[in-house]
Enzyme design. Structure first.
Site, short mmCIF file in Angstrom:
data_model
loop_
_atom_site.label_atom_id
_atom_site.label_comp_id
_atom_site.label_asym_id
_atom_site.label_seq_id
_atom_site.Cartn_x
_atom_site.Cartn_y
_atom_site.Cartn_z
N LYS A 61 0.85 -1.19 0.00
CA LYS A 61 0.00 0.00 0.00
C LYS A 61 0.88 1.23 0.00
O LYS A 61 1.64 1.48 0.94
CB LYS A 61 -0.93 0.03 1.22
CG LYS A 61 -1.90 1.20 1.18
CD LYS A 61 -2.79 1.25 2.40
CE LYS A 61 -3.82 2.37 2.26
NZ LYS A 61 -3.20 3.70 2.03
N ASP A 63 1.74 5.31 0.04
CA ASP A 63 1.24 6.45 0.82
C ASP A 63 1.59 7.73 0.07
O ASP A 63 2.62 8.35 0.33
CB ASP A 63 1.87 6.44 2.22
CG ASP A 63 1.16 7.38 3.18
OD1 ASP A 63 0.09 7.90 2.81
OD2 ASP A 63 1.68 7.62 4.28
N GLU A 204 2.66 1.03 5.69
CA GLU A 204 1.28 1.36 6.08
C GLU A 204 0.35 0.17 6.00
O GLU A 204 -0.60 0.06 6.77
CB GLU A 204 0.75 2.49 5.20
CG GLU A 204 -0.60 3.02 5.66
CD GLU A 204 -1.09 4.20 4.84
OE1 GLU A 204 -2.25 4.59 5.04
OE2 GLU A 204 -0.33 4.71 4.01
#
Length: 350
Positions: A61, A63, A204
């Site tokens: 993921k 960011d 994250e």
């Protein structure tokens, strides 16, 4: 060693090709589908744990800022944010490198990031490169991790499966392996160990995507996000001035949405740098109002109340029993152009 290599090494896997049946390359000018001016992005639905099964692919993921890179006829490139704003001038290197693919037309879906020394995405560094919220600087150092291909040389690819679109994306990106546009890699492993290692590395979280699914705009469940640490957008409704804290901000007072109204959810007093706090204080002091925009219990005479116009991205570990953020840390301000959506309280958090 960058975070992505550590992930692969720690899991004992390589990047995935998976059970992909590669399609022949689409020839130019075979037929033509109208090229969309903009595509509403497919959004990941938050889940507490990774899905299982062979139909799920996994990625890190990122960011950063979600972008659609449109390569149109006449060598024209548009870099469009999730909120539909044209930010081509703010990502000049990505726009330049998109032309280097030599495509007649294409739409790439990806995330613009600035990497830290570990090779992990750093949202604060990206904001700094752009000059902060409503800044005018360009992030020439930003990279785009492309993870989907929606349109290619006159063909709308959204009805194809993710595996088919990814195979074509890999072919496109292979022609420019060292530019600012790179492949958002899939990791060939099960979701649970991948999430565990991502969290151990301080990332994250991870994204899970259904391999067989077409590209559907909105948050329909074909893409899932599983986070190590929760990070959401909250409205800043006030702040506590401080002569000792960085930038003169002791803490920010935050609100979320509930039943169409703003509700107080606590405060955040960590995560600021001197530069980010100073810039934020200047913006907030232009929004001061005489009383809070939400209902609050207790006396807070030392606070300055604000028009609820700024959305802070806040990292937090959990919710308290009375519906307040626990272990919150400020990450930055979300742009309207990036759809600075405000978190909506669910019944379990009330």
């Amino acid at each position: 060693m960058c975070a992505r290599r550590v992930l692969r090494a720690g899991l004992g896997v390589d990047t995935v090709k998976g059970p992909v049946t590669r399609r022949p390359k689409i020839e130019r000018n075979l037929f033509s589908d109208p090229m969309p001016e903009r595509v509403e992005p497919c959004l990941a639905l938050l889940q507490s744990k990774p899905p299982t099964g062979d139909d799920w692919a996994f990625e890190v993921k990122w960011d950063g800022y979600r972008l659609g890179v449109h390569i149109g006829p006449g060598k024209k490139v548009r870099v469009i944010t999730r909120g539909g704003h044209d930010w081509t001038s703010r990502f000049p290197t990505i726009a330049h490198d998109a032309l280097e693919f030599g495509l007649d037309s294409a739409i790439l879906d990806g995330e613009a990031v600035v990497l830290d020394e570990r090779g992990a995405s750093d949202f604060g560094a990206l904001q700094k490169a752009l000059g902060g919220r409503s800044g005018k600087r360009s992030a020439a150092s930003a990279m785009l991790y492309a993870f989907d291909l929606l349109y290619l040389n006159g063909h709308d690819l959204r009805s194809l499966s993710l595996d088919e679109r990814r195979a074509m994306l890999e072919d496109v990106l292979a022609s420019q392996p060292h530019g600012s546009i790179r492949l958002g890699e899939e990791i060939n492993t099960e979701g649970a160990p991948f999430l565990k290692l991502a969290c151990e590395l301080g990332l994250e979280g991870i994204i899970a995507k259904r391999r067989s699914a077409p590209y559907r705009s909105g948050r329909g469940g074909d893409w899932l996000k599983i986070k190590c640490v929760q990070s959401e957008g909250f409205v800043i409704i006030g702040y506590e001035p401080s002569t000792a804290a960085l930038g003169g901000i002791g803490r920010l007072v935050l609100a979320a949405r509930k039943a169409g109204k703003l509700v107080y959810v606590g405060s955040v007093g960590t995560g600021f740098s001197h530069a980010s706090a100073t810039a934020l204080r200047k913006q907030m002091d232009k929004l001061v109002i005489p009383k809070p925009a939400v209902s609050l219990s207790g006396r807070r005479q030392a606070y300055r109340w604000l028009t609820p116009a700024l959305v802070a991205e806040v990292e937090f570990r959990a919710w308290t029993d009375d519906g307040k953020l626990r272990h919150a840390s400020f990450k930055g301000l979300r742009e309207e152009a990036d759809e600075a959506s405000v978190y909506v309280l669910q019944s379990s958090e009330e």
